[in-house]
Design an enzyme around this catalytic site. Structure first.
Site, PDB file in Angstrom:
ATOM      1  N   HIS A  48       1.017  -1.213   0.143  1.00 44.01           N
ATOM      2  CA  HIS A  48      -0.104  -0.011   0.158  1.00 44.01           C
ATOM      3  C   HIS A  48       0.816   1.195  -0.054  1.00 44.01           C
ATOM      4  O   HIS A  48       2.121   1.152   0.554  1.00 44.01           O
ATOM      5  CB  HIS A  48      -0.916  -0.051   1.404  1.00 44.01           C
ATOM      6  CG  HIS A  48      -1.936  -1.040   1.041  1.00 44.01           C
ATOM      7  ND1 HIS A  48      -3.235  -0.806   1.998  1.00 44.01           N
ATOM      8  CD2 HIS A  48      -2.109  -2.112   0.585  1.00 44.01           C
ATOM      9  CE1 HIS A  48      -3.852  -2.015   1.810  1.00 44.01           C
ATOM     10  NE2 HIS A  48      -3.275  -2.888   1.220  1.00 44.01           N
ATOM     11  N   GLU A  50       0.949   4.054   1.847  1.00 45.61           N
ATOM     12  CA  GLU A  50       1.445   4.396   3.018  1.00 45.61           C
ATOM     13  C   GLU A  50       2.528   3.438   3.610  1.00 45.61           C
ATOM     14  O   GLU A  50       3.559   3.916   4.245  1.00 45.61           O
ATOM     15  CB  GLU A  50       0.337   4.246   3.986  1.00 45.61           C
ATOM     16  CG  GLU A  50      -0.955   4.963   3.695  1.00 45.61           C
ATOM     17  CD  GLU A  50      -1.929   4.383   3.019  1.00 45.61           C
ATOM     18  OE1 GLU A  50      -3.275   4.453   3.626  1.00 45.61           O
ATOM     19  OE2 GLU A  50      -1.579   3.665   2.322  1.00 45.61           O
ATOM     20  N   CYS A  78      -6.208   2.139   5.775  1.00 49.06           N
ATOM     21  CA  CYS A  78      -6.686   0.870   6.198  1.00 49.06           C
ATOM     22  C   CYS A  78      -6.475   0.412   7.606  1.00 49.06           C
ATOM     23  O   CYS A  78      -5.235   1.096   8.129  1.00 49.06           O
ATOM     24  CB  CYS A  78      -6.803  -0.064   5.182  1.00 49.06           C
ATOM     25  SG  CYS A  78      -4.981  -0.688   5.100  1.00 49.06           S
ATOM     26  N   CYS A  81      -2.569  -0.291   7.281  1.00 45.11           N
ATOM     27  CA  CYS A  81      -1.577   1.070   7.232  1.00 45.11           C
ATOM     28  C   CYS A  81      -1.895   1.830   8.486  1.00 45.11           C
ATOM     29  O   CYS A  81      -0.652   2.438   9.015  1.00 45.11           O
ATOM     30  CB  CYS A  81      -2.176   1.729   6.072  1.00 45.11           C
ATOM     31  SG  CYS A  81      -1.797   0.911   4.351  1.00 45.11           S
TER      32      CYS A  81
END
Length: 143
Positions: A48, A50, A78, A81
């Site tokens: 992801h 992040e 999410c 993260c």
């Protein structure tokens, strides 16, 4: 946020969900790192924006604690993260679009500000929210 939006555009070009992130140094001006979703490109479910930006910032600083740093991301983090942000000790999370289906920084959950945790970053939401949301809406509409 405009830098994070540019990163999100790179994700979309690679066929991934357009989410982009940048980590700012404690001065809030210097960009330490950037990242965009690379799950499709790498086959890595943890790739992801992040997580990648946090990993790269830690490498630049030479330590895992990102004390004083700010993560700017186009979509609300999410749970994975959000956990990474708490663990990395970022001081501030700034995001654009809310994620009512999987957000963990205030919408569905609020993991980053859970009082049971020893570190709780400040959260600023809604920065260029419309621009961030339109990028995602356009991507999924085209799919």
């Amino acid at each position: 946020m405009r830098l994070a939006l540019a990163e999100a555009g790179r994700a979309a070009e690679g066929g991934d969900v357009p989410v982009g992130a940048v980590v700012l140094a404690p001065d809030r001006r210097t960009v330490l790192s950037a990242g965009y979703n690379e799950r499709e490109a790498t086959g890595d479910p943890t790739a992801h924006a992040e997580v990648l930006a946090v990993r790269r910032a830690a490498a630049v600083l030479g330590e895992w604690r990102l004390t004083g740093c700010t993560l700017v991301v186009t979509l609300e983090p999410c749970t994975m993260c959000a956990g990474a942000l708490v663990q990395s000790r970022v001081d501030r999370v700034v995001y654009g679009a809310r994620d009512d289906k999987a957000g963990a920084a205030g919408s569905l959950w609020d993991l980053v500000r859970d009082r049971r945790l020893n570190h709780r970053p400040e959260v600023v939401e809604g920065v260029l929210a419309d621009d961030c949301a339109h990028l995602l809406t356009d991507f999924f509409r085209d799919r």
